[in-house]
Motif scaffolding. Structure first.
Motif, mmCIF file in Angstrom:
data_model
loop_
_atom_site.group_PDB
_atom_site.id
_atom_site.type_symbol
_atom_site.label_atom_id
_atom_site.label_comp_id
_atom_site.label_asym_id
_atom_site.label_seq_id
_atom_site.Cartn_x
_atom_site.Cartn_y
_atom_site.Cartn_z
ATOM 1 N N GLY A 242 -12.521 57.853 -41.133
ATOM 2 C CA GLY A 242 -11.735 56.979 -40.282
ATOM 3 C C GLY A 242 -10.471 56.478 -40.930
ATOM 4 O O GLY A 242 -10.111 56.918 -42.021
ATOM 5 N N ALA A 243 -9.809 55.531 -40.248
ATOM 6 C CA ALA A 243 -8.543 55.013 -40.747
ATOM 7 C C ALA A 243 -8.290 53.615 -40.207
ATOM 8 O O ALA A 243 -8.864 53.201 -39.205
ATOM 9 C CB ALA A 243 -7.397 55.925 -40.328
ATOM 10 N N LYS A 244 -7.390 52.915 -40.897
ATOM 11 C CA LYS A 244 -6.899 51.617 -40.451
ATOM 12 C C LYS A 244 -5.424 51.813 -40.150
ATOM 13 O O LYS A 244 -4.685 52.378 -40.961
ATOM 14 C CB LYS A 244 -7.090 50.574 -41.548
ATOM 15 C CG LYS A 244 -6.591 49.192 -41.184
ATOM 16 C CD LYS A 244 -6.865 48.246 -42.347
ATOM 17 C CE LYS A 244 -6.313 46.875 -42.099
ATOM 18 N NZ LYS A 244 -6.531 45.987 -43.264
ATOM 19 N N ILE A 245 -4.999 51.358 -38.982
ATOM 20 C CA ILE A 245 -3.621 51.564 -38.543
ATOM 21 C C ILE A 245 -3.023 50.254 -38.044
ATOM 22 O O ILE A 245 -3.740 49.335 -37.663
ATOM 23 C CB ILE A 245 -3.541 52.626 -37.427
ATOM 24 C CG1 ILE A 245 -4.463 52.243 -36.257
ATOM 25 C CG2 ILE A 245 -3.861 54.007 -37.951
ATOM 26 C CD1 ILE A 245 -4.378 53.174 -35.066
ATOM 27 N N GLU A 246 -1.697 50.200 -38.074
ATOM 28 C CA GLU A 246 -0.961 49.094 -37.452
ATOM 29 C C GLU A 246 -0.190 49.704 -36.290
ATOM 30 O O GLU A 246 0.637 50.593 -36.482
ATOM 31 C CB GLU A 246 -0.014 48.437 -38.442
ATOM 32 C CG GLU A 246 0.697 47.241 -37.860
ATOM 33 C CD GLU A 246 1.523 46.482 -38.890
ATOM 34 O OE1 GLU A 246 2.015 45.404 -38.537
ATOM 35 O OE2 GLU A 246 1.676 46.970 -40.024
ATOM 36 N N VAL A 247 -0.471 49.236 -35.087
ATOM 37 C CA VAL A 247 0.084 49.827 -33.874
ATOM 38 C C VAL A 247 1.331 49.066 -33.450
ATOM 39 O O VAL A 247 1.344 47.838 -33.451
ATOM 40 C CB VAL A 247 -0.955 49.809 -32.733
ATOM 41 C CG1 VAL A 247 -0.395 50.463 -31.484
ATOM 42 C CG2 VAL A 247 -2.240 50.498 -33.172
ATOM 43 N N GLU A 248 2.374 49.809 -33.086
ATOM 44 C CA GLU A 248 3.599 49.228 -32.561
ATOM 45 C C GLU A 248 3.509 49.195 -31.044
ATOM 46 O O GLU A 248 3.108 50.178 -30.431
ATOM 47 C CB GLU A 248 4.809 50.053 -33.001
ATOM 48 C CG GLU A 248 4.997 50.082 -34.508
ATOM 49 C CD GLU A 248 6.106 51.031 -34.950
ATOM 50 O OE1 GLU A 248 6.867 51.523 -34.102
ATOM 51 O OE2 GLU A 248 6.193 51.274 -36.158
ATOM 52 N N GLY A 249 3.848 48.088 -30.438
ATOM 53 C CA GLY A 249 3.777 47.970 -28.980
ATOM 54 C C GLY A 249 2.422 47.455 -28.530
ATOM 55 O O GLY A 249 1.612 46.986 -29.328
ATOM 56 N N THR A 250 2.180 47.570 -27.245
ATOM 57 C CA THR A 250 0.946 47.029 -26.674
ATOM 58 C C THR A 250 -0.264 47.886 -27.043
ATOM 59 O O THR A 250 -0.154 49.093 -27.225
ATOM 60 C CB THR A 250 1.034 46.958 -25.138
ATOM 61 O OG1 THR A 250 1.202 48.276 -24.631
ATOM 62 C CG2 THR A 250 2.177 46.078 -24.700
ATOM 63 N N LEU A 251 -1.402 47.229 -27.139
ATOM 64 C CA LEU A 251 -2.650 47.901 -27.494
ATOM 65 C C LEU A 251 -3.524 48.190 -26.280
ATOM 66 O O LEU A 251 -4.629 48.710 -26.433
ATOM 67 C CB LEU A 251 -3.439 47.042 -28.493
ATOM 68 C CG LEU A 251 -2.738 46.742 -29.806
ATOM 69 C CD1 LEU A 251 -3.561 45.782 -30.640
ATOM 70 C CD2 LEU A 251 -2.498 48.011 -30.577
ATOM 71 N N ASP A 252 -3.039 47.863 -25.092
ATOM 72 C CA ASP A 252 -3.851 48.032 -23.893
ATOM 73 C C ASP A 252 -4.311 49.474 -23.676
ATOM 74 O O ASP A 252 -5.395 49.711 -23.160
ATOM 75 C CB ASP A 252 -3.117 47.519 -22.653
ATOM 76 C CG ASP A 252 -1.789 48.213 -22.410
ATOM 77 O OD1 ASP A 252 -1.219 48.781 -23.371
ATOM 78 O OD2 ASP A 252 -1.298 48.159 -21.265
ATOM 79 N N VAL A 253 -3.516 50.442 -24.113
ATOM 80 C CA VAL A 253 -3.888 51.846 -23.928
ATOM 81 C C VAL A 253 -5.090 52.247 -24.782
ATOM 82 O O VAL A 253 -5.770 53.218 -24.481
ATOM 83 C CB VAL A 253 -2.702 52.792 -24.221
ATOM 84 C CG1 VAL A 253 -1.614 52.622 -23.183
ATOM 85 C CG2 VAL A 253 -2.166 52.581 -25.617
ATOM 86 N N LEU A 254 -5.374 51.486 -25.842
ATOM 87 C CA LEU A 254 -6.511 51.819 -26.692
ATOM 88 C C LEU A 254 -7.846 51.526 -26.019
ATOM 89 O O LEU A 254 -8.896 51.872 -26.537
ATOM 90 C CB LEU A 254 -6.425 51.073 -28.026
ATOM 91 C CG LEU A 254 -5.243 51.437 -28.915
ATOM 92 C CD1 LEU A 254 -5.312 50.682 -30.224
ATOM 93 C CD2 LEU A 254 -5.187 52.927 -29.177
ATOM 94 N N GLN A 255 -7.813 50.904 -24.867
ATOM 95 C CA GLN A 255 -9.044 50.662 -24.126
ATOM 96 C C GLN A 255 -9.681 51.975 -23.679
ATOM 97 O O GLN A 255 -10.842 52.002 -23.291
ATOM 98 C CB GLN A 255 -8.785 49.758 -22.917
ATOM 99 C CG GLN A 255 -8.227 48.392 -23.287
ATOM 100 C CD GLN A 255 -9.032 47.659 -24.345
ATOM 101 O OE1 GLN A 255 -10.250 47.657 -24.310
ATOM 102 N NE2 GLN A 255 -8.350 47.060 -25.302
ATOM 103 N N ALA A 256 -8.939 53.072 -23.764
ATOM 104 C CA ALA A 256 -9.473 54.390 -23.426
ATOM 105 C C ALA A 256 -10.610 54.777 -24.367
ATOM 106 O O ALA A 256 -11.393 55.655 -24.055
ATOM 107 C CB ALA A 256 -8.370 55.442 -23.485
ATOM 108 N N LYS A 257 -10.678 54.134 -25.521
ATOM 109 C CA LYS A 257 -11.713 54.331 -26.533
ATOM 110 C C LYS A 257 -11.599 55.653 -27.286
ATOM 111 O O LYS A 257 -11.987 55.750 -28.419
ATOM 112 C CB LYS A 257 -13.132 54.214 -25.942
ATOM 113 C CG LYS A 257 -13.449 52.866 -25.381
ATOM 114 C CD LYS A 257 -13.698 51.886 -26.477
ATOM 115 C CE LYS A 257 -14.171 50.560 -25.891
ATOM 116 N NZ LYS A 257 -14.163 49.508 -26.828
#
Length: 106
Positions: free
Chosen positions: A41-56
């Motif tokens: 796995g990995a740890k990331i810092e996301v730019e912008g909104t995180l709402d799209v990550l709800q796709a799982k």
């Protein structure tokens, strides 16, 4: 180097490593920075909104052309940081075949 009590060996990035996340259907894309990575796995810092990550489930594009990528699932979100688990094609097949086998024995 192991840190945070993790089982897998993690490599912390000394320099910003730009990567992109992309929806498995290709409808969205987010720029992010890879903070640390391991085989699992990995740890990331996301730019912008995180709402799209709800796709799982999504892809982490490791190259600008998209030829190097990892299939991921979301593990956690904390502010702009997120943890992802890399999905192995072999482990998905095993779990699917195990379910079929279990259903056949019932």
């Amino acid at each position: 180097m192991r840190f945070d009590g993790r089982k897998a060996l993690r490599v912390r990035m000394d320099h910003k490593q730009a990567v992109n996340l992309m929806g498995s259907d290709g409808t969205w894309r987010r720029s992010c920075v890879l903070l640390d990575v391991s085989q699992t796995g990995a740890k990331i810092e996301v730019e912008g909104t995180l709402d799209v990550l709800q796709a799982k489930e999504f892809f982490m594009l490791l190259s600008s052309t998209g030829l190097a990528y990892r299939r991921c699932e979301l593990v956690w979100i904390d502010g702009t940081m997120a943890g992802v688990h890399f999905i192995n094609a072999g482990s998905k097949r095993k779990s699917a075949s195990a379910k079929v086998g279990a259903a056949q024995t019932k």
